[in-house]
Design a protein around this motif. Structure first.
Motif, PDB file in Angstrom:
ATOM      1  N   ALA A  73       0.828  -1.209   0.000  1.00 18.96           N
ATOM      2  CA  ALA A  73       0.000   0.000   0.000  1.00 18.96           C
ATOM      3  C   ALA A  73       0.863   1.259   0.000  1.00 18.96           C
ATOM      4  O   ALA A  73       0.555   2.247  -0.680  1.00 18.96           O
TER       5      ALA A  73
ATOM      6  N   LEU B 206       2.147   1.805  -3.496  1.00 15.64           N
ATOM      7  CA  LEU B 206       1.118   2.374  -4.377  1.00 15.64           C
ATOM      8  C   LEU B 206       0.955   3.869  -4.133  1.00 15.64           C
ATOM      9  O   LEU B 206       0.852   4.657  -5.081  1.00 15.64           O
TER      10      LEU B 206
ATOM     11  N   GLY C 220      -5.369   1.603  -6.543  1.00 14.60           N
ATOM     12  CA  GLY C 220      -5.398   0.305  -5.872  1.00 14.60           C
ATOM     13  C   GLY C 220      -5.614   0.436  -4.381  1.00 14.60           C
ATOM     14  O   GLY C 220      -5.761  -0.562  -3.682  1.00 14.60           O
ATOM     15  N   ILE C 221      -5.614   1.679  -3.867  1.00  6.40           N
ATOM     16  CA  ILE C 221      -5.910   1.917  -2.456  1.00  6.40           C
ATOM     17  C   ILE C 221      -6.902   3.071  -2.364  1.00  6.40           C
ATOM     18  O   ILE C 221      -7.029   3.887  -3.281  1.00  6.40           O
TER      19      ILE C 221
ATOM     20  N   LEU D  38      -2.401  -8.411  -7.490  1.00  5.53           N
ATOM     21  CA  LEU D  38      -1.890  -8.575  -6.131  1.00  5.53           C
ATOM     22  C   LEU D  38      -1.774 -10.065  -5.811  1.00  5.53           C
ATOM     23  O   LEU D  38      -2.746 -10.806  -5.953  1.00  5.53           O
TER      24      LEU D  38
ATOM     25  N   SER E 163       1.999  -9.138  -1.225  1.00  2.76           N
ATOM     26  CA  SER E 163       1.663  -8.740   0.141  1.00  2.76           C
ATOM     27  C   SER E 163       1.493  -9.998   0.984  1.00  2.76           C
ATOM     28  O   SER E 163       0.844 -10.964   0.561  1.00  2.76           O
TER      29      SER E 163
ATOM     30  N   ILE F 164      -6.144  -4.929   4.599  1.00  2.00           N
ATOM     31  CA  ILE F 164      -5.863  -5.318   3.216  1.00  2.00           C
ATOM     32  C   ILE F 164      -7.066  -5.014   2.332  1.00  2.00           C
ATOM     33  O   ILE F 164      -6.938  -4.529   1.204  1.00  2.00           O
TER      34      ILE F 164
ATOM     35  N   GLU G  59      -7.378  -1.394   1.415  1.00  2.00           N
ATOM     36  CA  GLU G  59      -6.399  -0.972   0.422  1.00  2.00           C
ATOM     37  C   GLU G  59      -6.646  -1.587  -0.955  1.00  2.00           C
ATOM     38  O   GLU G  59      -6.262  -1.017  -1.975  1.00  2.00           O
ATOM     39  N   ASN G  60      -7.294  -2.777  -0.969  1.00  4.20           N
ATOM     40  CA  ASN G  60      -7.370  -3.546  -2.212  1.00  4.20           C
ATOM     41  C   ASN G  60      -8.765  -4.068  -2.527  1.00  4.20           C
ATOM     42  O   ASN G  60      -8.918  -5.107  -3.164  1.00  4.20           O
TER      43      ASN G  60
ATOM     44  N   SER H  60      -9.095  -4.591  -6.133  1.00  2.00           N
ATOM     45  CA  SER H  60      -7.930  -5.152  -6.822  1.00  2.00           C
ATOM     46  C   SER H  60      -8.200  -6.572  -7.311  1.00  2.00           C
ATOM     47  O   SER H  60      -9.026  -7.294  -6.754  1.00  2.00           O
TER      48      SER H  60
ATOM     49  N   VAL I 119      -6.860 -10.171  -7.370  1.00  2.00           N
ATOM     50  CA  VAL I 119      -6.006 -10.830  -6.383  1.00  2.00           C
ATOM     51  C   VAL I 119      -5.810 -12.310  -6.713  1.00  2.00           C
ATOM     52  O   VAL I 119      -6.779 -13.027  -6.998  1.00  2.00           O
TER      53      VAL I 119
ATOM     54  N   MET J  53     -12.835  -9.055  -0.703  1.00  2.00           N
ATOM     55  CA  MET J  53     -12.086  -8.833  -1.946  1.00  2.00           C
ATOM     56  C   MET J  53     -12.582  -9.836  -2.987  1.00  2.00           C
ATOM     57  O   MET J  53     -11.968 -10.879  -3.200  1.00  2.00           O
TER      58      MET J  53
END
Length: 357
Positions: free
Chosen positions: A16, A19, A26-27, A61, A102, A116, A119-120, A123, A125, A144
């Motif tokens: 993070a 980024l 992405g965050i 990620l 990560s 997480i 932040e994502n 994203s 993953v 996520m």
């Protein structure tokens, strides 16, 4: 002041911080501003790049949860994961994506998941699921949703999984040993149980049952799964087996190559030759399996195919903006080397190496 220090002060991951400092999406905006404020107050020397508005960063990620059992804190240096990560990163790069990594300490699972996810949340993953339970994966996916789970599978979760055909690999190992004439076969299991190991045990037992034999309880040994050195507990178990049965097993199947290498070293310390006295088979075909003496007979896992399948499934889902619950099994193959041999039998008082049929 390092990025790791900023990550700790901001209570976020190093990914993070990277980024935020590089102006990449992405965050969340609140997280970005907090990181940049801490970096500024701390006098962080690196140049902070402003975010590029409207620019879609092509990143994936790779997320792992570490513990002291299977996926260690330095998991990226463990042979199996090192190869898997290398192939994953190469495949992502070939498709025009960069890979962020990560890792989260399993000891603070729920707290770290919240961070997480913040932040994502949007994203794409690749989740390393090796040591995760069904409930943990379900919780992660709830926060996520744009993910593919690699190296495990739970059939009842509506998520995309890419897994080794563990049952097939262990079935191949048992069939090979039986074909060499071995009937007194030991099973060396990991003391830490995960989905993959349970599937391997089922496959091994299934093959023996179909061949008219079984895997009795005294033939089950337990060792630490990530130790490459001699294990005294295994010596103790072997001695108890010999005292009860009058002899050692003629062959041992090990749930991974780490265990197999440790077993070979332990047998050597006991004065037992491989494969002259005991044949040994591993699982994974890590690069170290050809360094040990003798070279290890093992089950080859298509790590490059696993990585390619996971990356392709994830990037295709990103492109189509549709994540569906596809389950993919990647078959194994048998890799014969020097740690297995036909069982020695006695014919008219003389020992030969012909296999029993």
């Amino acid at each position: 002041m390092k990025m790791e220090d900023i990550a700790k002060m901001a209570n976020v991951s190093k990914a993070a911080v990277s980024l935020a400092l590089n102006g990449k999406p992405g965050i969340g905006q609140d997280t970005r501003e907090r990181i940049l404020r801490i970096a500024k107050d701390a006098g962080y020397a690196a140049k902070v790049k402003p975010p590029a508005p409207g620019k879609q960063a092509k990143t994936l990620l790779f997320l792992a949860f570490t513990n002291s059992g299977i996926v260690l804190e330095d998991y990226y240096q463990q042979p199996f994961f090192r190869e898997l990560i290398q192939h994953t990163e190469e495949r992502a790069r070939s498709k025009g994506y960069s890979m962020l990594f990560s890792s989260v300490d399993m000891g603070s699972f729920e707290q770290e998941i919240e961070l997480i996810a913040e932040e994502n949340a949007t994203s794409a993953v690749i989740l390393l699921g090796t040591n995760l339970s069904r409930e943990q994966i379900s919780l992660i996916a709830g926060k996520m949703p744009n993910l593919v789970v690699l190296d495990t599978m739970y059939e009842t979760l509506p998520l995309p999984f890419v897994e080794i055909n563990n049952t097939m690999g262990a079935y191949q190992a048992a069939s090979h040993l039986h074909g060499l004439g071995h009937r007194d076969i030991g099973y060396v299991a990991s003391s830490v149980r995960i989905h993959n190991f349970e599937a391997r045990k089922r496959g091994f037992s299934q093959a023996l049952q179909e061949l008219g034999t079984d895997l009795p309880e005294p033939s089950l040994f337990t060792v630490a799964p990530t130790v490459l050195t001699v294990q005294d507990s295994f010596k103790t178990q072997l001695s108890a087996y010999k005292q009860a049965k009058g002899s050692y097993p003629t062959a041992l199947f090990c749930e991974n190559d780490y265990i197999a290498i440790s077993v070979i070293k332990t047998l050597a310390e006991l004065g037992l030759g491989v494969p002259e006295d005991i044949s040994v088979i591993g699982f994974d075909n890590i690069r170290e399996s050809i360094v040990v003496t003798p070279e290890l007979t093992t089950i080859h896992v298509e790590k490059e195919l696993l990585a390619r399948t996971a990356v392709d499934l994830l990037t295709d889902s990103v492109q189509e903006n549709q994540f569906s619950g596809i389950k993919t099994l990647v078959d194994t193959s048998f890799k014969e080397r020097l740690s297995c041999a036909p069982i020695a039998v006695r014919v008219e008082g003389e020992e030969t190496s012909e296999s029993r049929v």
